[in-house]
Write a protein that holds these residues in place. Sequence first.
Motif, PDB file in Angstrom:
ATOM      1  N   SER A   1       0.874  -1.119  -0.057  1.00 35.05           N
ATOM      2  CA  SER A   1      -0.050  -0.043   0.052  1.00 35.05           C
ATOM      3  C   SER A   1       0.953   1.118   0.150  1.00 35.05           C
ATOM      4  O   SER A   1       1.878   1.184   0.454  1.00 35.05           O
ATOM      5  N   THR A   2       0.207   2.348  -0.608  1.00 31.44           N
ATOM      6  CA  THR A   2       0.963   3.541  -0.656  1.00 31.44           C
ATOM      7  C   THR A   2      -0.298   4.454  -0.229  1.00 31.44           C
ATOM      8  O   THR A   2      -1.022   4.586  -0.938  1.00 31.44           O
ATOM      9  N   THR A   3      -0.156   5.295   0.613  1.00 29.22           N
ATOM     10  CA  THR A   3      -1.146   6.560   1.097  1.00 29.22           C
ATOM     11  C   THR A   3      -0.282   7.801   1.115  1.00 29.22           C
ATOM     12  O   THR A   3       0.938   8.040   1.233  1.00 29.22           O
TER      13      THR A   3
ATOM     14  N   ARG B   1       3.443  14.060   9.280  1.00 31.23           N
ATOM     15  CA  ARG B   1       3.668  12.525   8.917  1.00 31.23           C
ATOM     16  C   ARG B   1       2.407  11.846   9.323  1.00 31.23           C
ATOM     17  O   ARG B   1       2.261  11.406  10.411  1.00 31.23           O
ATOM     18  N   TYR B   2       1.283  11.393   8.308  1.00 34.76           N
ATOM     19  CA  TYR B   2       0.614  10.670   8.571  1.00 34.76           C
ATOM     20  C   TYR B   2       0.398   9.015   7.933  1.00 34.76           C
ATOM     21  O   TYR B   2       0.559   9.369   6.380  1.00 34.76           O
ATOM     22  N   VAL B   3       0.162   8.219   8.567  1.00 40.61           N
ATOM     23  CA  VAL B   3       0.107   6.719   8.000  1.00 40.61           C
ATOM     24  C   VAL B   3      -1.040   6.151   8.109  1.00 40.61           C
ATOM     25  O   VAL B   3      -1.545   6.103   9.192  1.00 40.61           O
ATOM     26  N   ASP B   4      -1.786   6.111   6.981  1.00 42.27           N
ATOM     27  CA  ASP B   4      -2.988   5.380   7.080  1.00 42.27           C
ATOM     28  C   ASP B   4      -2.598   3.942   6.687  1.00 42.27           C
ATOM     29  O   ASP B   4      -2.617   3.335   5.458  1.00 42.27           O
ATOM     30  N   ALA B   5      -2.603   2.991   7.762  1.00 41.65           N
ATOM     31  CA  ALA B   5      -2.091   1.568   7.665  1.00 41.65           C
ATOM     32  C   ALA B   5      -3.268   0.648   6.814  1.00 41.65           C
ATOM     33  O   ALA B   5      -3.925  -0.109   7.539  1.00 41.65           O
ATOM     34  N   CYS B   6      -3.112   0.575   5.452  1.00 41.78           N
ATOM     35  CA  CYS B   6      -3.990  -0.199   4.981  1.00 41.78           C
ATOM     36  C   CYS B   6      -4.180  -1.684   4.962  1.00 41.78           C
ATOM     37  O   CYS B   6      -5.214  -2.359   5.105  1.00 41.78           O
ATOM     38  N   GLY B   7      -2.796  -2.142   5.435  1.00 44.99           N
ATOM     39  CA  GLY B   7      -2.800  -3.327   5.566  1.00 44.99           C
ATOM     40  C   GLY B   7      -2.915  -4.078   6.827  1.00 44.99           C
ATOM     41  O   GLY B   7      -2.600  -5.353   7.129  1.00 44.99           O
TER      42      GLY B   7
ATOM     43  N   PRO C   1      -3.190  -9.264   7.952  1.00 45.53           N
ATOM     44  CA  PRO C   1      -2.377 -10.586   8.307  1.00 45.53           C
ATOM     45  C   PRO C   1      -3.467 -11.402   9.184  1.00 45.53           C
ATOM     46  O   PRO C   1      -3.055 -12.606   9.282  1.00 45.53           O
ATOM     47  N   SER C   2      -4.381 -10.783   9.854  1.00 49.72           N
ATOM     48  CA  SER C   2      -5.508 -11.657  10.437  1.00 49.72           C
ATOM     49  C   SER C   2      -6.707 -12.105   9.964  1.00 49.72           C
ATOM     50  O   SER C   2      -7.350 -12.681  10.674  1.00 49.72           O
ATOM     51  N   PHE C   3      -6.818 -11.928   8.763  1.00 53.68           N
ATOM     52  CA  PHE C   3      -8.096 -12.021   8.055  1.00 53.68           C
ATOM     53  C   PHE C   3      -8.375 -13.521   7.645  1.00 53.68           C
ATOM     54  O   PHE C   3      -9.307 -13.894   8.146  1.00 53.68           O
ATOM     55  N   TYR C   4      -7.472 -13.921   6.757  1.00 51.99           N
ATOM     56  CA  TYR C   4      -7.543 -15.366   6.563  1.00 51.99           C
ATOM     57  C   TYR C   4      -6.531 -16.252   6.887  1.00 51.99           C
ATOM     58  O   TYR C   4      -5.419 -15.788   6.850  1.00 51.99           O
ATOM     59  N   ALA C   5      -6.725 -17.308   6.843  1.00 55.60           N
ATOM     60  CA  ALA C   5      -5.551 -18.434   7.180  1.00 55.60           C
ATOM     61  C   ALA C   5      -4.662 -18.573   5.966  1.00 55.60           C
ATOM     62  O   ALA C   5      -5.124 -18.779   4.808  1.00 55.60           O
ATOM     63  N   CYS C   6      -3.606 -18.180   6.141  1.00 53.73           N
ATOM     64  CA  CYS C   6      -2.664 -18.176   4.945  1.00 53.73           C
ATOM     65  C   CYS C   6      -1.248 -18.430   5.648  1.00 53.73           C
ATOM     66  O   CYS C   6      -0.535 -17.261   6.427  1.00 53.73           O
ATOM     67  N   ASP C   7      -0.221 -19.153   5.159  1.00 49.72           N
ATOM     68  CA  ASP C   7       1.077 -19.398   5.766  1.00 49.72           C
ATOM     69  C   ASP C   7       2.116 -18.302   5.396  1.00 49.72           C
ATOM     70  O   ASP C   7       3.030 -18.025   5.962  1.00 49.72           O
ATOM     71  N   ASN C   8       1.851 -17.807   4.144  1.00 46.55           N
ATOM     72  CA  ASN C   8       2.806 -17.062   3.491  1.00 46.55           C
ATOM     73  C   ASN C   8       2.137 -15.480   3.132  1.00 46.55           C
ATOM     74  O   ASN C   8       1.285 -15.429   2.352  1.00 46.55           O
ATOM     75  N   LEU C   9       2.753 -14.614   3.851  1.00 46.72           N
ATOM     76  CA  LEU C   9       1.890 -13.257   3.744  1.00 46.72           C
ATOM     77  C   LEU C   9       3.039 -11.983   3.910  1.00 46.72           C
ATOM     78  O   LEU C   9       4.030 -12.383   4.708  1.00 46.72           O
ATOM     79  N   ALA C  10       2.747 -11.229   3.179  1.00 49.52           N
ATOM     80  CA  ALA C  10       3.479 -10.029   3.363  1.00 49.52           C
ATOM     81  C   ALA C  10       2.617  -8.798   3.303  1.00 49.52           C
ATOM     82  O   ALA C  10       1.639  -8.529   2.432  1.00 49.52           O
ATOM     83  N   VAL C  11       2.852  -7.905   4.101  1.00 46.38           N
ATOM     84  CA  VAL C  11       2.268  -6.458   4.068  1.00 46.38           C
ATOM     85  C   VAL C  11       3.204  -5.329   3.963  1.00 46.38           C
ATOM     86  O   VAL C  11       4.342  -5.386   4.813  1.00 46.38           O
ATOM     87  N   SER C  12       3.300  -4.458   3.393  1.00 44.17           N
ATOM     88  CA  SER C  12       4.180  -3.247   3.015  1.00 44.17           C
ATOM     89  C   SER C  12       3.408  -2.112   3.124  1.00 44.17           C
ATOM     90  O   SER C  12       2.050  -1.950   2.575  1.00 44.17           O
ATOM     91  N   GLN C  13       4.068  -0.924   3.561  1.00 45.01           N
ATOM     92  CA  GLN C  13       3.259   0.256   3.362  1.00 45.01           C
ATOM     93  C   GLN C  13       4.502   1.644   3.066  1.00 45.01           C
ATOM     94  O   GLN C  13       5.404   1.662   3.656  1.00 45.01           O
TER      95      GLN C  13
END
Lengths: 184, 751
Positions: free
Chosen positions: B315-317, B324-330, B334-346
């Motif tokens: 995500s980019t906001t 300096r405001y961060v709207d953390a889209c992601g 990480p907690s929504f669905y069961a999935c072993d491989n995950l990455a979130v960036s901002q």
Amino acid sequence: MMDDSVHSPTRRGTPAPTLNVNFTLNQQPISLEVAPNAVLLDVLREQLGLGGTKKGCDHGQCGACTVHVDGQAMNACLRLAVMCEGQHVTTVEGLAREGELHPVQQSFLACDAFQCGYCTPGQMMSATALLNDARIGSDDAAVKEAMSGNICRCGAYKNILTAIQQARATLADDATRRAGEGTP
Amino acid sequence: MNDLTQSTLAQPKVVGQRTPRIDGEFKLTGRAGYTGELSVEGMLYGYPVAASIAHGTLERLELDEALAMPGVVDIFHHANFPRLHRSPNSMGHGDQVSEVRLPFEDERIYYHGQYVALVVAESFAQARAAAQRVVARYRQETGAISSLLDGAHDSHTEGELLEDSGTTRGDPEAAFAGAAVQIDAVYHIAAESHLQMEMHATLAEWRDDGSRLVVHESSQGVFYQRNAMARIFDLAQENIEVISHYIGSGFGNKLFMWPHAVAAAGAARELGRPLKLVLPRAQDMTGGGNRPASRQRLRLGADRDGRLNAVIHDSTTETSLVDRYVDACGSATPSFYACDNLAVSQRILALNHGTPCPMRAPGEVSGIFALETAMDELAVALAMDPVELRLRNYAHEDPESGLPWSSKQLDKCLHSAAERFGWAQRDPGIGAMRDGDEIIGYGMAACTWFAGRQPCQARVELRADGTLFAACGTQDIGTGTYTIVAQTVAELTGVAVADIEVKLGETSLPTGPLSGGSMATATTLPAVAAAVRDALSALKEVATGHGGVFAGVDADSLTVAEGALSDGERSHSFAEVLEAMRLSSVNGQGSSAPGEEKKQYSFRSFGAHFVEVRVDPSISRVRVARVVSSMDIGRAINPPTARNQVEGGIVMGIGMGLFEKLDYDPRDARLINANVADYIVPVHADIPEIDVELLDYPDFKFNEFGARGVGEIGLTGIAPAISNALYHATGKRYRDLPVTIEALLADHASG
């Protein structure tokens, strides 16, 4: 860069000219000195201390300042105070009578037809006007169309509609009862 | 009769029951005093002059004409506004502000609407008239950055990558590359305005020869404003009082103080008179906060059975040049669905806007749009029912923390809402469902919002006149906090709600939380309950002491019911107990804070929205016809006001999906639609049938009331449910919000 000579805290502008205006406000005659450019909304809120009529945009776009002028719902932000000469103006403060809430106020409370309450006076003033307006149908679609000049950002629209229709029923019952009492 | 002393709130009588708002009559009669309509003796009016450019320098101000206008007292600007200090701007220390730059701090113009002067006059009309006569001369510069979405910023390499805002588990890139089914899409969401009905407003009054400051502010966080003002004006905290009794809502933009309040208080001190400043709507929209635009890339990898094995959410906001405001889209991903491989960036990209700030369900609502649209795309790719896809990837524990959920009923939400909606009657073919000239589309999305608590203190008094008083320095922004505090006191004392007075929104009261993040209920009520119990303990001590009505009785043996103490044989009302000892009242203090539970469980609310849209292809018109939702929020303390919150969130979600867009001119970054007519929000005629069900699964692992909060979740998930329904109706995937009639027309013309 700035010219300091123009900055003087004691300096005051020229005195303001005023005009006299007489109208009926919430059933009381009133005589006021107002600036020619004073807007009815600001006179109500700032000069008369009647804060129930809200300012949401000052441009006739949100409906929060809706009042009745001679029974018609109008945006108080789009009227100069001097335009009210000889007219009857009703604000939300004039809805309740003798300490008893107007049926529209009662139904707004019962139906939880508000959240923050800031648009609510305007919603109720539009609602009371449309309930007295024979041109506006009584079905939900007609009411929603007629109420669409009143924005509720909290989004309590569903309950507002329910409250208006409940008030319509209450007012009709009251009218029937009064008619019944009138017969010998 | 039950003894309320031992109440566990498992079987409450008042909590959880429909209770009309105790502040309702004040709001309905016009007697509720919102900041903008307050006045004090000798009060002046301030009206800011806002920059008409977004990028450049203020060269000079021509003030002679304005200063000569009727009633004008003074005009403040860079050259004469007092030199103040910045707030440390710390969340942890409670002095966070919305925009750390002080008003008139320098002559650089960073955004359209930045204050360049403050006109002060004897009346509002005079201040406004004079402000319109102030002439500001600028040196405008080229190169203003107008929007993340203006076409000049298509690269995901732009902006600052926030190393501490990302998370990775497993090997998401490899898992995605090897996935049998891949979704890789980019989603854009326009900047939005909170457009709360009451504009930002401040009434600042200096007392005691300028040593004490009293500020009325339309605020979601009076303590944060007090603490920040103490630093800015270099005063002890105890010499500042911030008051906010009624708030014309906020949705996040009144959490932290803005520069207008500093301008008002600074001018009031210089002039030695109270000053009221209500922002005009245009300035409220340019400089009073916005939800930043976002650009998100979502990659999902799944096997042929629809099991996710890779989720990558980048995500980019937007942020501003002055904070300096961060709207953390992601943050929910990480907690929504069961999935072993995950990455979130901002990432964040600074541009020429007023500083963005949290807006209802900040970050997560944007992220959930991308995630839940991508999930629909995956369901289409798999030819699988989208409800089934979500159940197949159900997270039975929090996949990010590995902790069990305190209580999660998303499956019940999905089943119940689908049943009520009639999802089984859906023909999955594109455009397959019609009614006359209209194409019907069905879409759904799951949704979530985290549950959090903050530290809180409260005070309760039992009074000799039979009434009770409860106080906490949190706020009621329209969510119904006044009423649920009264319900809590009523529950634990047996006194009627009508006999309970509640005071909120003052820094002179015990420290209360922000009204934000859906945290106020779960934060405030445990502290109020503790204060009630402390007050009852004080009352029992009085009752059983020398000369008391229960003198000599063991205090612990007394029970509480219906506003009275009883020893099993005799019963005395609270008032009788107090009067017997000639006491006016007894006091109880209470506090609460999140504790060990966070190490044992993950806390989130979940829900499901099902939406019917109707598209008239001949005029490219879309209407949302029906919304059916089920929400798992723990216990609703006051069901009608809780449901009202969810319904309001759904309405705001319709705005996000179809209408709302702050339009910045790509040439110069000026905000084009800074008014209520051109920034479109849902009105009565836009409102569909809305059917909201609140499941009743109290979350006692979170707090003794079982409440997780309800303010944000209704908004999350609505926009993707709409866009997914539009896909079902039209076969076009709408990945950019809002889905305007222009977008539909363009697709219609090309398609």
